[in-house]
Design a protein around this motif. Sequence first.
Motif, PDB file in Angstrom:
ATOM      1  N   SER A   2      14.635  -3.820  11.563  1.00 42.98           N
ATOM      2  CA  SER A   2      15.201  -3.822  10.220  1.00 42.98           C
ATOM      3  C   SER A   2      15.139  -2.423   9.655  1.00 42.98           C
ATOM      4  O   SER A   2      14.247  -1.653   9.944  1.00 42.98           O
ATOM      5  N   ALA A   3      16.117  -2.065   8.827  1.00 41.93           N
ATOM      6  CA  ALA A   3      16.152  -0.733   8.237  1.00 41.93           C
ATOM      7  C   ALA A   3      16.590  -0.842   6.800  1.00 41.93           C
ATOM      8  O   ALA A   3      17.301  -1.749   6.397  1.00 41.93           O
ATOM      9  N   ASP A   4      16.149   0.131   5.996  1.00 39.49           N
ATOM     10  CA  ASP A   4      16.485   0.132   4.584  1.00 39.49           C
ATOM     11  C   ASP A   4      16.437   1.561   4.095  1.00 39.49           C
ATOM     12  O   ASP A   4      15.440   2.250   4.255  1.00 39.49           O
ATOM     13  N   SER A   5      17.518   2.035   3.534  1.00 36.89           N
ATOM     14  CA  SER A   5      17.587   3.428   3.090  1.00 36.89           C
ATOM     15  C   SER A   5      17.355   3.567   1.591  1.00 36.89           C
ATOM     16  O   SER A   5      17.538   4.628   1.024  1.00 36.89           O
ATOM     17  N   THR A   7      15.233   3.599  -2.097  1.00 37.43           N
ATOM     18  CA  THR A   7      14.101   4.413  -2.543  1.00 37.43           C
ATOM     19  C   THR A   7      12.784   3.775  -2.144  1.00 37.43           C
ATOM     20  O   THR A   7      12.572   2.587  -2.346  1.00 37.43           O
ATOM     21  N   ALA A   8      11.893   4.568  -1.563  1.00 41.47           N
ATOM     22  CA  ALA A   8      10.608   4.056  -1.110  1.00 41.47           C
ATOM     23  C   ALA A   8       9.671   3.844  -2.280  1.00 41.47           C
ATOM     24  O   ALA A   8       9.686   4.568  -3.259  1.00 41.47           O
ATOM     25  N   THR A   9       8.844   2.817  -2.166  1.00 45.33           N
ATOM     26  CA  THR A   9       7.844   2.554  -3.192  1.00 45.33           C
ATOM     27  C   THR A   9       6.428   2.679  -2.635  1.00 45.33           C
ATOM     28  O   THR A   9       5.481   2.665  -3.385  1.00 45.33           O
ATOM     29  N   GLN A  10       6.312   2.785  -1.316  1.00 45.76           N
ATOM     30  CA  GLN A  10       5.005   2.905  -0.686  1.00 45.76           C
ATOM     31  C   GLN A  10       5.029   4.035   0.334  1.00 45.76           C
ATOM     32  O   GLN A  10       6.095   4.404   0.832  1.00 45.76           O
ATOM     33  N   THR A  11       3.833   4.561   0.639  1.00 48.39           N
ATOM     34  CA  THR A  11       3.728   5.537   1.725  1.00 48.39           C
ATOM     35  C   THR A  11       2.781   5.003   2.786  1.00 48.39           C
ATOM     36  O   THR A  11       1.855   4.241   2.476  1.00 48.39           O
ATOM     37  N   VAL A  12       3.048   5.393   4.015  1.00 51.64           N
ATOM     38  CA  VAL A  12       2.168   4.987   5.120  1.00 51.64           C
ATOM     39  C   VAL A  12       1.925   6.182   6.030  1.00 51.64           C
ATOM     40  O   VAL A  12       2.829   6.981   6.259  1.00 51.64           O
ATOM     41  N   PRO A  13       0.695   6.338   6.542  1.00 49.34           N
ATOM     42  CA  PRO A  13       0.451   7.364   7.567  1.00 49.34           C
ATOM     43  C   PRO A  13       0.923   6.837   8.915  1.00 49.34           C
ATOM     44  O   PRO A  13       0.623   5.703   9.291  1.00 49.34           O
ATOM     45  N   PRO A  23      -1.984  12.078  11.378  1.00 47.16           N
ATOM     46  CA  PRO A  23      -0.737  11.329  11.184  1.00 47.16           C
ATOM     47  C   PRO A  23       0.129  12.014  10.121  1.00 47.16           C
ATOM     48  O   PRO A  23      -0.370  12.735   9.258  1.00 47.16           O
ATOM     49  N   TYR A  24       1.427  11.788  10.202  1.00 48.46           N
ATOM     50  CA  TYR A  24       2.357  12.238   9.165  1.00 48.46           C
ATOM     51  C   TYR A  24       2.566  11.101   8.172  1.00 48.46           C
ATOM     52  O   TYR A  24       2.484   9.920   8.516  1.00 48.46           O
ATOM     53  N   THR A  25       2.847  11.474   6.918  1.00 47.60           N
ATOM     54  CA  THR A  25       3.084  10.473   5.891  1.00 47.60           C
ATOM     55  C   THR A  25       4.579  10.218   5.744  1.00 47.60           C
ATOM     56  O   THR A  25       5.373  11.157   5.661  1.00 47.60           O
ATOM     57  N   TYR A  26       4.943   8.945   5.725  1.00 46.30           N
ATOM     58  CA  TYR A  26       6.341   8.535   5.573  1.00 46.30           C
ATOM     59  C   TYR A  26       6.456   7.538   4.430  1.00 46.30           C
ATOM     60  O   TYR A  26       5.466   6.908   4.017  1.00 46.30           O
ATOM     61  N   ALA A  27       7.681   7.400   3.937  1.00 46.39           N
ATOM     62  CA  ALA A  27       7.955   6.452   2.854  1.00 46.39           C
ATOM     63  C   ALA A  27       8.456   5.135   3.428  1.00 46.39           C
ATOM     64  O   ALA A  27       9.264   5.118   4.365  1.00 46.39           O
ATOM     65  N   LEU A  28       7.946   4.035   2.879  1.00 44.54           N
ATOM     66  CA  LEU A  28       8.422   2.709   3.260  1.00 44.54           C
ATOM     67  C   LEU A  28       9.539   2.287   2.322  1.00 44.54           C
ATOM     68  O   LEU A  28       9.400   2.388   1.093  1.00 44.54           O
ATOM     69  N   GLY A  29      10.630   1.812   2.879  1.00 43.21           N
ATOM     70  CA  GLY A  29      11.741   1.345   2.060  1.00 43.21           C
ATOM     71  C   GLY A  29      11.403   0.043   1.356  1.00 43.21           C
ATOM     72  O   GLY A  29      10.463  -0.676   1.734  1.00 43.21           O
ATOM     73  N   GLU A  30      12.169  -0.278   0.352  1.00 44.58           N
ATOM     74  CA  GLU A  30      11.954  -1.508  -0.410  1.00 44.58           C
ATOM     75  C   GLU A  30      12.088  -2.717   0.503  1.00 44.58           C
ATOM     76  O   GLU A  30      13.035  -2.831   1.285  1.00 44.58           O
ATOM     77  N   GLY A  31      11.113  -3.601   0.423  1.00 43.03           N
ATOM     78  CA  GLY A  31      11.139  -4.803   1.246  1.00 43.03           C
ATOM     79  C   GLY A  31      10.495  -4.635   2.610  1.00 43.03           C
ATOM     80  O   GLY A  31      10.316  -5.617   3.334  1.00 43.03           O
ATOM     81  N   MET A  32      10.171  -3.410   2.976  1.00 43.48           N
ATOM     82  CA  MET A  32       9.527  -3.187   4.279  1.00 43.48           C
ATOM     83  C   MET A  32       8.035  -3.493   4.199  1.00 43.48           C
ATOM     84  O   MET A  32       7.373  -3.139   3.221  1.00 43.48           O
ATOM     85  N   PRO A  65       6.111  10.319  -2.981  1.00 38.86           N
ATOM     86  CA  PRO A  65       6.936   9.532  -2.057  1.00 38.86           C
ATOM     87  C   PRO A  65       8.400   9.954  -2.049  1.00 38.86           C
ATOM     88  O   PRO A  65       9.074   9.823  -1.031  1.00 38.86           O
ATOM     89  N   LYS A  66       8.898  10.470  -3.177  1.00 41.93           N
ATOM     90  CA  LYS A  66      10.312  10.847  -3.247  1.00 41.93           C
ATOM     91  C   LYS A  66      10.634  12.045  -2.348  1.00 41.93           C
ATOM     92  O   LYS A  66      11.789  12.292  -2.020  1.00 41.93           O
ATOM     93  N   LYS A  67       9.598  12.809  -1.954  1.00 38.44           N
ATOM     94  CA  LYS A  67       9.818  13.979  -1.109  1.00 38.44           C
ATOM     95  C   LYS A  67       9.657  13.665   0.383  1.00 38.44           C
ATOM     96  O   LYS A  67       9.816  14.542   1.220  1.00 38.44           O
ATOM     97  N   LEU A  68       9.330  12.410   0.671  1.00 38.19           N
ATOM     98  CA  LEU A  68       9.036  12.038   2.056  1.00 38.19           C
ATOM     99  C   LEU A  68      10.255  11.463   2.760  1.00 38.19           C
ATOM    100  O   LEU A  68      11.132  10.863   2.138  1.00 38.19           O
ATOM    101  N   ARG A  69      10.273  11.640   4.054  1.00 35.06           N
ATOM    102  CA  ARG A  69      11.312  10.999   4.860  1.00 35.06           C
ATOM    103  C   ARG A  69      10.939   9.530   5.050  1.00 35.06           C
ATOM    104  O   ARG A  69       9.756   9.180   5.169  1.00 35.06           O
ATOM    105  N   PRO A  70      11.929   8.647   5.098  1.00 40.79           N
ATOM    106  CA  PRO A  70      11.622   7.212   5.160  1.00 40.79           C
ATOM    107  C   PRO A  70      11.383   6.716   6.578  1.00 40.79           C
ATOM    108  O   PRO A  70      11.892   7.280   7.556  1.00 40.79           O
ATOM    109  N   VAL A  71      10.593   5.658   6.680  1.00 42.41           N
ATOM    110  CA  VAL A  71      10.480   4.922   7.938  1.00 42.41           C
ATOM    111  C   VAL A  71      11.858   4.348   8.247  1.00 42.41           C
ATOM    112  O   VAL A  71      12.473   3.690   7.407  1.00 42.41           O
ATOM    113  N   THR A  72      12.358   4.604   9.437  1.00 40.16           N
ATOM    114  CA  THR A  72      13.706   4.154   9.790  1.00 40.16           C
ATOM    115  C   THR A  72      13.737   2.665  10.089  1.00 40.16           C
ATOM    116  O   THR A  72      14.672   1.964   9.699  1.00 40.16           O
ATOM    117  N   ALA A  73      12.721   2.172  10.769  1.00 39.34           N
ATOM    118  CA  ALA A  73      12.728   0.765  11.172  1.00 39.34           C
ATOM    119  C   ALA A  73      11.316   0.298  11.455  1.00 39.34           C
ATOM    120  O   ALA A  73      10.433   1.085  11.807  1.00 39.34           O
TER     121      ALA A  73
END
Length: 732
Positions: A2-5, A7-13, A23-32, A65-73
Amino acid sequence: MSADSSTATQTVPVLVPTPSPEPYTYALGEGMQAGPGTIVQVPLGPRQVPGVVWDKESGDAAVDPKKLRPVTAVFDCPPLTGDMRRFIGWVARYTLSAPGMVARMVLRVPAAFEPEPPVPGLQLTDQRPDRMTAARERVLVLAAESSPMAWTRSGLAHAAGVSLSVVDGLTKAGAFEEIALPPQPVVAAPDPAFGAPDLHGEQSQAAAMLTDEVAAHTFSVTLLEGVTGAGKTEVYFEAIAAALAAGRQVLVMLPEIALTQSFIDRFEARFGAPPAPWHSDLPPRTREKVWRQVAEGSVRVVAGARSALFLPFADLGLIVVDEEHDAAYKQEDRVYYNARDMAVVRAKLAHCPAVLVSATPSVETRHNALEGRYRHVRLPRRFADAALPDVALVDMRKSPPARGGFLSPVLLEAMAETLQRGEQSLLFLNRRGYAPLTLCRACGHRFACENCSAWLVEHRFRGQLQCHHCGHHEPVPEACPQCGTFDHLVACGPGIERIAEETLAHFADARVIVLSSDMVGGVKRLRLEMEAIAKGEADIIIGTQLVAKGHNFPLLTLVGVVDADLGLANGDPRAAERTFQLLSQVTGRAGRTGRKSHGLIQTYQPEHPVLKACAEGDLEAFYAAQIAERKRGAMPPFGRLAAIIVSANDRQSAEAHGRALRAAAPASGDIMVLGPAEAPLALVRGRHRFRLLVHGSERADMQAYLRAMIAAAPNPRGSVRVAVDVDPQSFL
């Protein structure tokens, strides 16, 4: 996936397979949703790579989180368990490796991260065709009597002995409906009660001790030590049966791919189904299925090489390390680790027992057992009280071979007698090819590798000169490239091909098989050759260390060691231990079915204590002497070692960085640094190598010292690379 582009609301290492220390920090998309252990896909530069969501304390919560690249899937895959994540971290800290490079060994099968697609199947309905034939009748009867009443199209046709068109016709007539079947398991589930052995005496007691450890559901380490042919495998099979009966998974580690098929056959005879294999020779699709089904828990037992340690087991209940002393468990590439030692750590983190198995344990393991750190279970006699081979030393000074030969009259006479009785002989020489060196008698030119500081080995069967370090090869020339003289090239020293040539000269009618890891046909041919030997389709076997362990040849009654001095002729601190283990293992191949057997060890130094211990079969004296010697020198297990290997495209850069590392070494009363010195193999694959040896006391914090040393030294520049090998096994 699943993928969602949005705005992220959470971050994950996310730990990605790179040399990054964190680890690098990435943004989780809404619903992920992605908790620790979840396998995800993330952007890394221009690429999309797999990664593991790491535990929160490792992440960078301060990043916007707004400056982070998102988790793709987020992959639909069982997450890595907490003990698996702790194991990755432990290995990284101990070996001074980047955690991402350890995680890379876990994430090496990306095609397995998605669920396997369902298999098209057929299920019997109540409807019957208007026209019935004998073939259709067979299909319908089989389908009605089977349970469950679901088949694959090809499976049903094959089982009923009909063509696919018959099955297709019944489906078209409505007798079968199409359904989706779950993916086929890569192996059937093993049955702990199938083929239970009849163990006696010491075997039965040893099996009871191991099953008690499994039943305790807690961490423990047991050394299962027994002479060759004592039935160690049958004993630890009972521990596997106990783990399976408790619903848990089992990992059995083997040092050589060549041993895997023999083990699988024995396992299937005991449990009614084979274990899942895991090694570098597996087809990609099989690797994907094994990885996925291990993670899901449907694969119950894995038999594999050292990399199997990094499979994502759902519920690991037992680890067995067979031939625990074997040097093949040491990896010396990217992440340097000893799989035997890491297996003990893996078991501790999974709260399950580890069983280390060997006829000739490593000195470290034997010492741990004697000190009470490991439980010690012994099998001092062969199964059914079969006699061990009589082992004798052949003094090559008193019984020299014929001119140009390498087999003594004593060994040749024993081979002739063995051949006359219809039994098998094994000649062991741990040297591949025809000869280790080729030179010109006219000018003295020696054929060396252009990329390595090593001689080219002649492989006469293939007409090639080959480097065993980098793989460089070239045809054997007709004339010397240095002086141009024809017919003056001479092979110096023996390899197994040359021993085969000499053997055939003496026994022209004998059926001779040569076994080596570089034989044409690879592992598949090797397995066929092993089967032929076991069936008695060979009279004389000539092989390298491949033949020294794990094989059962019923007709083998004579083992001849061609050059016992070979392993002792270097400065390796473990040379005595390795020679003793290898010679004990190879002579132990003889007489395993109870026939009277012999071992003859050719040597020019019969007074050497290692060779005398082999001939006398005195393990206790050998281990006592080795442990005392290690203690005097504060060598492992009474001290700690680490090697730092500096390599570069030019010698000057490698040496300069080695000196810079030495200058950066902190002062310590417990640890000293030796070197840098040019490595014995000073040039490998075109790279110049220097080594530093770090020697510390038993209680020294080696990892902290190495980190401080590397941090204080300049960063490697240009082509310079630095590799750290904690607990080195090789000193080349």
